[in-house]
Design an enzyme around this catalytic site. Structure first.
Site, PDB file in Angstrom:
ATOM      1  N   SER A   1       0.839  -1.196   0.000  1.00 52.77           N
ATOM      2  CA  SER A   1       0.000   0.000   0.000  1.00 52.77           C
ATOM      3  C   SER A   1       0.875   1.246   0.000  1.00 52.77           C
ATOM      4  O   SER A   1       2.014   1.221   0.496  1.00 52.77           O
ATOM      5  CB  SER A   1      -0.895   0.016   1.242  1.00 52.77           C
ATOM      6  OG  SER A   1      -1.527   1.278   1.410  1.00 52.77           O
TER       7      SER A   1
ATOM      8  N   TYR B   1       0.227   0.131  10.540  1.00 51.54           N
ATOM      9  CA  TYR B   1      -0.138  -0.313   9.191  1.00 51.54           C
ATOM     10  C   TYR B   1       0.982  -0.006   8.216  1.00 51.54           C
ATOM     11  O   TYR B   1       1.401  -0.863   7.424  1.00 51.54           O
ATOM     12  CB  TYR B   1      -1.427   0.382   8.759  1.00 51.54           C
ATOM     13  CG  TYR B   1      -1.880   0.027   7.359  1.00 51.54           C
ATOM     14  CD1 TYR B   1      -2.337  -1.255   7.070  1.00 51.54           C
ATOM     15  CD2 TYR B   1      -1.851   0.965   6.337  1.00 51.54           C
ATOM     16  CE1 TYR B   1      -2.764  -1.592   5.785  1.00 51.54           C
ATOM     17  CE2 TYR B   1      -2.270   0.653   5.056  1.00 51.54           C
ATOM     18  CZ  TYR B   1      -2.728  -0.628   4.781  1.00 51.54           C
ATOM     19  OH  TYR B   1      -3.133  -0.956   3.510  1.00 51.54           O
TER      20      TYR B   1
END
Length: 309
Positions: free
Chosen positions: A158, A184
């Site tokens: 990501s 994350y």
């Protein structure tokens, strides 16, 4: 080393990038394939004729998706197997049960911005699920990937990786305050570093691994963020699930990627290297593709998985 470019871009779908590609007789695993991008990735691979295994935590949900994929594609070789990436025993059981060669492994499953949580071994939940579980899966299936002689590993990362490098002395937030987005980001950086080192380490086996940003897509991944991710992505940059799965499927199937590994793709093309947050969904941080960091990440991952204290 020239950047890889393809005829495809932001709006192309998974079905479009596999047009004309036949993978009958080849085998693929897609993690997290009971919904969202994983389900669409599995569907596109099934369209090519590949035998596809949906590796999922929720087997009942996986069975429903498998049935739907078979009905829509006519591919009878779609199966479901249980896999909980946060549980090393589950990963070990999955890899031990696998028989025969494996041609494509799509490390798709993940969690995002979840509340502070730790596994029984004390691993931070996002790092454990997004990276360590997939690391154990890929290394546990190395023999099967090597048996193919031209296997590919696809790693869904990501742009969130730009929020944090690896904090080597505190990957599990034992000392610094927990932040769901930093956690994350760190896990997504680890994903890219895995692709870099796996390609180097497994070069003699002709295994390549590439990482990617699928784009901004509203799926169950956003369950902890009110369904809208970071909330900072403009509406015109939001993709459909079919568009979001395109880059994963391209990396898994396209002859344009033969022999290509250790790279990071956005919108079906290799993206630029950046030295600060790009402010867009493009760009891969230099620290995420650093070879020395990739080797260090591999060693750390091995140590964490084998540590029993």
């Amino acid at each position: 080393m020239s950047a890889i470019t393809t005829p495809f871009g932001f709006s192309r779908t998974a079905a479009e990038v596999t047009e004309g590609i036949a993978l009958t007789g080849r085998r693929a695993i897609v993690t997290g394939a009971s919904s969202g991008l994983g389900a669409e990735t599995a569907r596109a691979l099934a369209i090519t004729g590949a035998a596809v295994t949906l590796a999922v935590r929720d087997v009942a949900a996986g069975e429903r998706v498998a049935k739907d994929i078979t009905a829509s594609t006519g591919n009878q070789e779609v199966r479901v197997a249980h896999l909980d990436l946060a549980d090393p025993a589950s990963v070990l059981a999955f890899t031990a049960a696998w028989r025969g060669p494996l041609h494509v492994l799509v490390n798709n499953a993940g969690v995002m911005a979840c509340p502070e949580q730790y596994t029984e071994r004390g691993w931070e939940w996002q790092f454990a699920t997004n990276h360590l579980g997939h690391f154990a899966l890929a290394t546990g299936l190395h023999h099967a990937l090597a048996a193919d002689g031209n296997a590919r590993v696809v790693v869904v990362s990501s742009t969130g990786h730009q929020q944090s490098p690896i904090v080597w002395d505190d990957v599990n937030f034992a000392f610094r305050p927990y932040d769901p987005w930093l956690a994350y980001g760190q896990s997504k950086t680890a994903n890219v570093l895995f692709a870099v080192e796996a390609t180097r380490r497994w070069a003699d086996d002709n295994i390549t691994a590439n990482a990617l940003m699928p784009g901004a897509i509203y799926t169950s991944l956003q369950r902890h963020t009110g369904g809208r991710g970071s909330g900072r992505v403009p509406a015109h940059l939001i993709k459909t699930v079919e568009q979001g799965a395109a880059t994963s499927v391209l990396l898994a199937t396209s002859p344009l990627l033969d022999g290509v590994g250790g790279r990071y793709f956005v919108d079906c093309n290799e993206t630029e290297v950046v030295d600060r947050r790009s402010g867009t969904l493009h760009g891969v941080a230099r620290y995420a593709i650093d070879p020395d960091s990739a080797r260090r990440m591999w060693t750390l991952s091995q140590d964490l998985l084998t540590h029993t204290g």
